[in-house]
Scaffold this motif. Structure first.
Motif, PDB file in Angstrom:
ATOM      1  N   THR A   1     -22.026 -19.793   1.225  1.00 39.14           N
ATOM      2  CA  THR A   1     -22.553 -18.356   1.800  1.00 39.14           C
ATOM      3  C   THR A   1     -21.421 -17.973   2.452  1.00 39.14           C
ATOM      4  O   THR A   1     -21.365 -19.936   3.852  1.00 39.14           O
ATOM      5  N   GLU A   2     -20.980 -16.948   2.875  1.00 42.63           N
ATOM      6  CA  GLU A   2     -19.798 -16.895   3.473  1.00 42.63           C
ATOM      7  C   GLU A   2     -20.539 -17.023   5.319  1.00 42.63           C
ATOM      8  O   GLU A   2     -20.986 -17.019   5.743  1.00 42.63           O
ATOM      9  N   ILE A   3     -19.596 -17.895   5.606  1.00 42.34           N
ATOM     10  CA  ILE A   3     -20.116 -17.933   7.170  1.00 42.34           C
ATOM     11  C   ILE A   3     -18.719 -16.990   8.473  1.00 42.34           C
ATOM     12  O   ILE A   3     -17.364 -17.233   8.176  1.00 42.34           O
TER      13      ILE A   3
ATOM     14  N   LEU B   1     -18.110 -18.159  18.457  1.00 35.73           N
ATOM     15  CA  LEU B   1     -19.461 -17.402  18.067  1.00 35.73           C
ATOM     16  C   LEU B   1     -18.957 -17.622  16.329  1.00 35.73           C
ATOM     17  O   LEU B   1     -17.787 -17.421  15.728  1.00 35.73           O
ATOM     18  N   LYS B   2     -19.747 -18.321  15.295  1.00 36.38           N
ATOM     19  CA  LYS B   2     -20.086 -18.152  13.941  1.00 36.38           C
ATOM     20  C   LYS B   2     -21.307 -17.230  13.193  1.00 36.38           C
ATOM     21  O   LYS B   2     -22.152 -18.417  14.145  1.00 36.38           O
TER      22      LYS B   2
ATOM     23  N   TRP C   1     -23.810 -20.459  14.983  1.00 32.45           N
ATOM     24  CA  TRP C   1     -23.214 -21.423  15.925  1.00 32.45           C
ATOM     25  C   TRP C   1     -22.651 -20.861  16.694  1.00 32.45           C
ATOM     26  O   TRP C   1     -21.214 -19.930  17.349  1.00 32.45           O
ATOM     27  N   PHE C   2     -22.726 -21.758  18.206  1.00 37.93           N
ATOM     28  CA  PHE C   2     -22.257 -21.550  19.202  1.00 37.93           C
ATOM     29  C   PHE C   2     -21.486 -22.578  19.898  1.00 37.93           C
ATOM     30  O   PHE C   2     -21.208 -24.250  19.831  1.00 37.93           O
TER      31      PHE C   2
ATOM     32  N   ILE D   1     -26.548 -24.138  18.119  1.00 41.46           N
ATOM     33  CA  ILE D   1     -27.147 -23.693  16.952  1.00 41.46           C
ATOM     34  C   ILE D   1     -28.545 -23.025  17.290  1.00 41.46           C
ATOM     35  O   ILE D   1     -29.577 -23.355  17.403  1.00 41.46           O
ATOM     36  N   LEU D   2     -28.530 -21.203  16.654  1.00 41.58           N
ATOM     37  CA  LEU D   2     -29.658 -20.667  16.650  1.00 41.58           C
ATOM     38  C   LEU D   2     -29.942 -20.398  15.233  1.00 41.58           C
ATOM     39  O   LEU D   2     -29.247 -19.853  14.324  1.00 41.58           O
TER      40      LEU D   2
END
Length: 114
Positions: free
Chosen positions: A14-16, A23-24, A40-41, A99-100
């Protein structure tokens, strides 16, 4: 929104999306009612203060986050979560990197590529 994700999504397929500023984002699944997103921070990255029409619940998977919700700031660590009602200004700073997992209702159409 009439689209929805496939029933099974695999993290390594799955694309990131690189949002810049450390930020990602990876959309984990959605339909018109609900969306889950992994964010992702990098160390020191900031999710700018903003608001939107969606209800949001955020779970801290990793790292330490300083969340601002409606002007109230709290430190959240792994296992913590927060509820952000519609139209309430919010943002987060991540001094450690982390990570959130964000959930939105309804889905954030602006996160989807046409």
């Amino acid at each position: 929104m009439s689209k929805q994700s496939t029933p099974f999504l695999f993290g390594d397929e799955t694309e990131i999306e690189d949002l810049g500023g450390g930020l990602k984002r990876q959309v984990l699944g959605y339909n018109h009612e609900l969306m889950m997103v992994k964010v992702w921070f990098a160390k020191g990255a900031e999710g700018y203060v903003h608001k939107h029409r969606h209800s949001q619940v955020t779970y801290v998977e990793a790292g330490e986050f300083h969340f601002n919700i409606g002007g109230e700031i709290k430190v959240l660590k792994p296992g913590d979560s927060c509820l952000i009602p519609p139209h309430v200004e919010h943002g987060a700073v991540c001094p450690t990197g982390g990570i959130l997992i964000d959930t939105f209702s309804p889905a954030r159409e602006d996160f989807l590529k046409e």
